[in-house]
Design an enzyme around this catalytic site. Structure first.
Site, short mmCIF file in Angstrom:
data_model
loop_
_atom_site.label_atom_id
_atom_site.label_comp_id
_atom_site.label_asym_id
_atom_site.label_seq_id
_atom_site.Cartn_x
_atom_site.Cartn_y
_atom_site.Cartn_z
N GLN B 238 -32.16 26.39 -31.50
CA GLN B 238 -32.27 24.77 -31.98
C GLN B 238 -31.50 24.37 -31.48
OE1 GLN B 238 -32.60 25.39 -36.71
NE2 GLN B 238 -31.77 23.30 -36.11
N ARG B 385 -30.74 21.52 -43.58
CA ARG B 385 -31.57 20.00 -43.02
C ARG B 385 -30.58 18.89 -43.52
NH1 ARG B 385 -38.04 19.58 -44.06
NH2 ARG B 385 -38.43 17.62 -43.36
N CYS B 386 -29.12 19.28 -42.81
CA CYS B 386 -28.76 18.13 -43.27
C CYS B 386 -27.30 17.68 -42.06
CB CYS B 386 -27.71 17.78 -44.77
SG CYS B 386 -26.19 19.98 -45.23
N GLU B 761 -33.35 14.68 -42.39
CA GLU B 761 -32.43 15.47 -43.37
C GLU B 761 -32.33 14.90 -44.52
OE1 GLU B 761 -30.07 15.77 -40.95
OE2 GLU B 761 -30.60 18.04 -39.61
#
Ligand SMILES: Cc1cc2nc3c(=O)[nH]c(=O)nc-3n(C[C@H](O)[C@H](O)[C@H](O)COP(=O)(O)OP(=O)(O)OC[C@H]3O[C@@H](n4cnc5c(N)ncnc54)[C@H](O)[C@@H]3O)c2cc1C
Lengths: 284, 807
Positions: B238, B385-386, B761
């Protein structure tokens, strides 16, 4: 998630398959749809040196219905059980139960034979076969023999099948009366937290015959003899169904897993059994 | 030309598919045809495969590793152990959180699934057989899985390597299993307010351990070219540039000789931010063997060993006046970071942005302390996802609001409304020090309540409760409310870095002579649709249709340096860089146009895709014409070509927010719940592509549903992972996924060049609270204050049982 090496065989007759099994004893294993076997092979939980694919043996396939008698070849897939209209007319409980197994991808390959021969208490069809009082036909080195489904299961993954025997077919009489197969699971593709099958034959409000079986609530499928005794010959009302439910739950002996502790499973078993009884009664 | 009618500005604008267009995702053509190119699709000549021998136990000394039988197996080329990596100094590696982590077990193992040896062979099959033949003798040690037991006096010492170190990367350590204490806010002031408060609610809120579980697991192909000394690594990264720098620092290979490529990535969700032993071992093995090495985890490896998320025990106290005005917030968090502190957070934030835990509310004083501890569980602590620990913080405050509402006997919708930061208070500095850029929480909240007809929902709920109480139904209805504020777009270099690398991002644009373009960014899409949306930003900035702009990311040899994609930072940071680079292009284009039109720069104005002479609408040069001119005309004082690069250091974070409402029906006897309604209103500032936003919200909500209703990484007391396959680890299918209603308000970020805040997110952050609050709300009439997630069947059943609802 790679299995250890194995030799692959694809015989086209039962005799050939049996003879390979005889040669290699417990190092050999048959494979049907592979949806129970392959996951354990990939995790190397079992070491199989000789894998015998049954898919080329024509005699193992198909659904035969003549009058009341139904016979299903071991290699008949779950999707075939669901889509066969004649089977649905004769024994609708099979479609109801099969639709609650896994997901379409699994059912496209998974077979009735693999499901009942596997000996996994989480499989739905062993319970279903208790319900239908089915008979399993096995073929081995010593010829062909029959075993009642209600006598087949000894403990988790231990069955009356000998190492060199192949399950050929499953037969039973078309059930009469109302039916239901009720299952609670966490999600699509999950085995039962608790499941129950019920067949109820009712005449003027009185139960003339009944059958009740449970899935994943013990280390083998459970046929509820006592509960059936309680029901038969009695006038059916909510009170009786509660007593029957209680009796079934008493016969269950689930183990704790990620689905929940024993206490929870027994409670849910009660709910599921009661729902199945009521639905079968409504349909009777 | 004269008699051809020039298309209107509006027509030309819509031809660009710029900002605000629901442009179809350009990525999908290849993904939906199975033509993506993922790490596991990469096959190089002579490539070997590597895989791990993993520990079956959670805590043990390693007495012996015998590789003889494995090495004797045909097809096995090498088996690496810590002893082989030690001379290279690579048996341990630094973590993102200032700790270090074993690459291969160095004398002991600390969690089930830990990497013990790396077997290299011809293919997966040979390697799997080799793995099975490596014999490891373990001497088992007592196991700690409970973070509260980790710091007991006679707790087994996990990290013997640092047992005596009193000082860690984030200050003093008070116990061998203690990692750090991190404090934020005003301790005394908060205590004083709590002591004197009219009402205080006190609760322990647990956000359980779970896992991002991307469809594609982690993996890489490392290829050391011994002829030119260049190492190329394709991997599920990522943050490819950060990986390059870290790889250079720990391997001493000069950075220009390392090329990191992130090909298509099948979902990241934070799982692919960290550096994992597999990457290091594949690189070392490639250096040792001189051939490319592939390592790709299987699902069980990924769930068991690679980067969990959450696992925060958050003890809170919230105080208010009798009328419901919040006066203070206190939180102590026990953070279970597993065996190594490998949390992926900016360096100065060992518990991420947990200090956003005052949420959407105007809370005058607050205090937060986080204690990180070691346990015999896998390392990780990634932002699933945050943004860093934001979902934990948001869940905490949204539970505390509910608990406070109970105490006050007040409707929690009203309590929220009473305490929201008001529109006119922005920019708003929170008690824990963040400067919220913008928002209109009341507007969003009122819109949401009206959209779902909140009053009617409450009436229906009351009716169902009556049915339940009178024995006519065994079902209850819960209404879950959530108003979240995120803090994303890390971040300003002054306070955000990872391993010393400032968290700016970059975009480089080249306009081709014929007026199409390529843009390269320091981020990397994992499904977000960057190639679609960044081209839209640029289309609006430079007047070239989005379909004429190629977008490239993920190759460190070609892309400008950036810190990658996670924490919703791509749009706030790289998206800003894209707009800024576009503006540089436009500035140069203006000079060229002025030359061509023989007017002064200032006599021109920008009109969608062209510069027009002010007051003379028929005198203009389109971007296409300007592009060509930049390549073929000698313009005095202007360099040929049309290129720009922008490195963007954001002045602040962005603060997306939203109002989510869920209606759930719960069967108290079976614990089965049915979602009746999910309404999600998001304010992500300027909306670049509404369709992609909707898709992101659907996906994030589905993850939130999973997390709150069943998804977890569970351990037994011996430290065995109980949820190591997708049979027990809940990933919803279409069957379990409810219908979603999405909505929006649009409050642009004042400091972002196009006002965008990031959205990917938000639904995970806001959704978990909405679902969990619905469960709590259903049982509220019977006195439930707090029940920990996940709310799977048996835990919901247990709530009902403990409340005496089972006769
Ligand atoms: C995700 C998933 C979810 C599932 N959920 C359910 C569920 O909810 N309910 C359920 O009941 N099942 C479920 N299953 C199992 C599935 O129904 C299997 O297909 C079934 O259990 C086995 O059938 P099979 O044909 O695949 O057998 P295989 O996997 O090929 O074989 C299973 C075992 O039976 C033996 N065997 C197979 N055929 C014969 C034969 N003719 N004679 C002797 N031995 C034989 C094999 O040697 C093996 O030991 C699930 C499977 C998966 C992967």
């Amino acid at each position: 998630m790679i299995p250890s090496a194995f030799k692959f065989y694809k015989p086209n007759s039962i005799e050939k398959a049996v003879s390979i099994m005889k040669d290699f004893g417990d190092e050999a294993r048959v494979i049907a749809g592979g949806h129970s076997l392959i996951p354990v092979m990939k995790q190397r939980l079992t070491d199989i040196k000789h894998l015998i694919d049954l898919s080329a043996i024509k005699e193992l396939k198909g659904i035969n219905i003549s009058g009341k008698s139904i016979s299903i070849g071991a290699m008949t897939t779950q999707v075939e059980l669901i889509t066969n209209e004649n089977l649905f007319k004769s024994a609708p409980v099979i479609r109801e139960a099969s639709l609650q197994i896994a997901d379409p991808q699994v059912r496209n390959l998974g077979t009735i034979g693999g499901n009942v021969a596997n000996g996994d208490p989480a499989n739905d069809m062993p319970g279903l076969m208790q319900l239908l009082d089915a008979t399993y036909k096995l073929s081995g080195t010593n010829g062909v023999r029959e075993v009642k489904a209600r006598e087949f299961y000894e403990a988790a993954y231990f069955t009356a099948r000998e190492d060199d025997e192949i399950l050929i077919s499953i037969s039973f009489d078309a059930p009469i009366g109302g039916y239901a197969y009720e299952k609670q699971k966490r999600k699509i593709g999950d085995y039962a937290t608790a499941a129950a099958g019920v067949i109820l034959n009712v005449d003027k409000g009185v139960c003339s015959s009944a059958s009740i079986a449970l899935t994943n609530l013990s280390d083998t499928p459970v046929y509820c003899y006592e509960a059936v005794g309680l029901l038969t010959g009695k006038k059916i009302d909510d009170n009786l169904l509660s007593q029957v439910t209680k009796s079934c739950v008493e016969q269950s002996d689930p183990v704790a897993d990620q689905r929940g502790p024993v206490e929870f499973k027994k409670y849910v078993a009660g709910v599921v059994i009661n729902k199945a009884l009521k639905r079968a009664f409504e349909r009777s | 030309m004269d008699d051809v009618k020039t298309p209107s500005s509006e027509e030309r604008k819509s031809a660009l598919s710029g900002l605000g267009t629901s442009r179809k995702r350009v990525e999908d053509a290849r993904f939906t045809q199975g033509k993506g190119n993922y790490v596991d699709d990469i096959k190089l000549k002579g490539m070997l495969f590597g895989d791990f021998v993993r520990s079956p136990v959670a805590h043990a000394k390693i007495k012996k590793i015998d590789t003889t039988a494995a090495l004797a197996l045909p097809g096995v080329h090498a088996v690496l152990t810590a002893a082989d990596l030690e001379p290279l100094g690579l048996h341990w590696m630094p973590t993102l959180a200032g700790d270090k982590q074993m690459v291969l077990a160095d004398g002991k193992v600390l969690f089930q699934g830990q990497e013990v040896a790396f077997v290299v062979g011809d293919d997966r099959y040979a390697v799997s057989d080799g793995v099975a033949l490596v014999e490891v003798e373990y001497d088992e040690l007592p196991v700690v899985t409970d973070p509260f037991k980790a710091e007991m006096e006679n707790a087994p010492v996990l990290r013997e390597d640092i047992a005596d170190q009193k000082e860690g990367a984030h200050g003093p350590r008070r116990h061998p299993n203690h990692i750090f204490t991190w404090e934020s806010g005003d301790k005394e002031g908060t205590n004083k307010v709590l002591d004197e408060a009219e009402v205080v609610a006190d609760e322990m809120v647990y956000y359980h351990r779970t896992h991002p579980c991307p469809l594609e697991t982690c993996g890489c192909v490392a290829s050391m070219d011994k002829v030119n000394g260049k190492l190329t690594v394709w991997g599920t990264f990522q943050a490819p540039h950060a990986v390059r720098t870290v790889a250079s620092l720990i391997s001493s290979i000069p950075e220009h000789n390392i090329r990191i490529i992130s090909p298509d990535i099948g979902g990241g969700f934070g799982n692919k931010v960290g550096v994992y032993p597999g990457y290091v071992c594949a690189i070392v093995a490639s250096i040792v063997t001189g051939v490319p090495i592939k390592w790709v985890e299987d699902r069980m490896d990924n769930l068991m060993a690679t980067a969990f998320a959450r696992d925060y025990w958050m003890h809170g106290k919230i105080s208010a006046t009798k009328e419901g005005k919040i006066t203070g917030l206190w939180c102590h968090t026990t953070a279970d970071h597993g065996a190594f502190d490998a949390c992926a957070d900016p360096t100065k934030f060992p518990a991420g942005f947990m200090n956003i835990c005052t949420g959407s509310y105007d809370i005058p004083v607050a205090y937060l302390a986080v204690d990180g501890v070691y346990t015999n569980k896998a390392p990780g602590g990634v932002a699933y996802r945050c943004s860093f620990r934001v979902t934990e913080a948001s869940y905490f405050i949204e539970r505390m609001i509910e608990v406070l509402a109970l105490k006050l006997g007040m409707d929690s919708a009203e309590l929220r409304s009473k305490n929201f930061i008001k529109k006119e208070q922005f920019p708003y500095t929170s008690a824990l020090g963040w400067e919220y850029d913008s928002g209109d929480y009341h507007k969003a909240w009122d819109k949401a309540l009206e959209a779902v007809n909140y009053k009617k929902l409450r009436e229906d709920q009351a009716k169902q409760l009556e049915l339940f109480k009178s024995g006519k139904s065994r079902k209850l209805i819960g209404i879950g409310l959530s108003h979240f504020t995120e803090i994303v777009g890390a971040g300003p270099v002054k306070n955000c870095d990872i391993l010393g690398l400032g968290m700016f991002d970059a975009c480089e644009i080249r306009i081709h002579p014929t007026g199409s373009a390529i843009a390269r960014l320091g981020t990397i899409s994992q499904g977000q649709g960057h190639a679609t949306t960044f081209a839209q930003i640029l289309a609006s900035e430079i007047g070239i249709p989005a379909s004429d702009i190629t977008l490239e990311e993920g190759d460190t040899d070609t892309a400008p340096y950036g810190l990658g994609t996670y924490g919703s930072r791509s749009t706030p940071v790289a998206g800003a860089a894209t707009a800024m680079a576009g503006r540089k292009i436009r500035a140069k284009a203006q000079m060229i146009a002025a030359y061509l039109l023989e007017v002064h720069d200032d006599d021109l104005e920008w009109d969608v895709d062209r510069f027009v002479v002010k007051g003379a609408p028929d005198k203009f040069k389109t971007m296409k014409e300007i592009a060509f001119a930049s390549y073929n005309q000698a313009i005095p004082g202007v360099e040929p070509g049309l290129e720009a690069v922008s490195y963007y250091d954001p002045p602040n974070m962005t603060y997306p927010n939203g109002a989510y409402i869920c209606v759930m029906e719960i069967d108290v006897d079976t614990g089965v719940s049915e979602i009746k309604k999910v309404y999600a209103l998001d304010d992500c500032g300027t909306r670049i592509n509404p369709m992609i936003i909707e898709g992101q919200v659907h996906g994030g909500l589905t993850e939130a549903l999973a997390i709150s209703m069943g998804q977890e990484i569970a351990y037994d007391e011996q430290g065995n992972v109980m949820t190591g396959t997708l049979m027990d680890f809940f990933v919803p299918t279409a069957w379990e996924t409810p219908n979603y209603e999405t909505d929006f308000t649009e409050t642009p970020s004042p400091h972002h060049p196009i006002g965008a805040k990031g959205v990917g997110e938000s639904p995970n952050v806001g959704g978990v609270s909405a679902f969990s609050n619905a469960v709590h709300d259903a049982f509220k009439p019977f006195g439930l204050t707090q029940a920990h997630m996940p709310h799977d069947h048996w835990r919901v059943w247990k709530i009902a049982k403990d409340l005496g609802l089972h006769n």
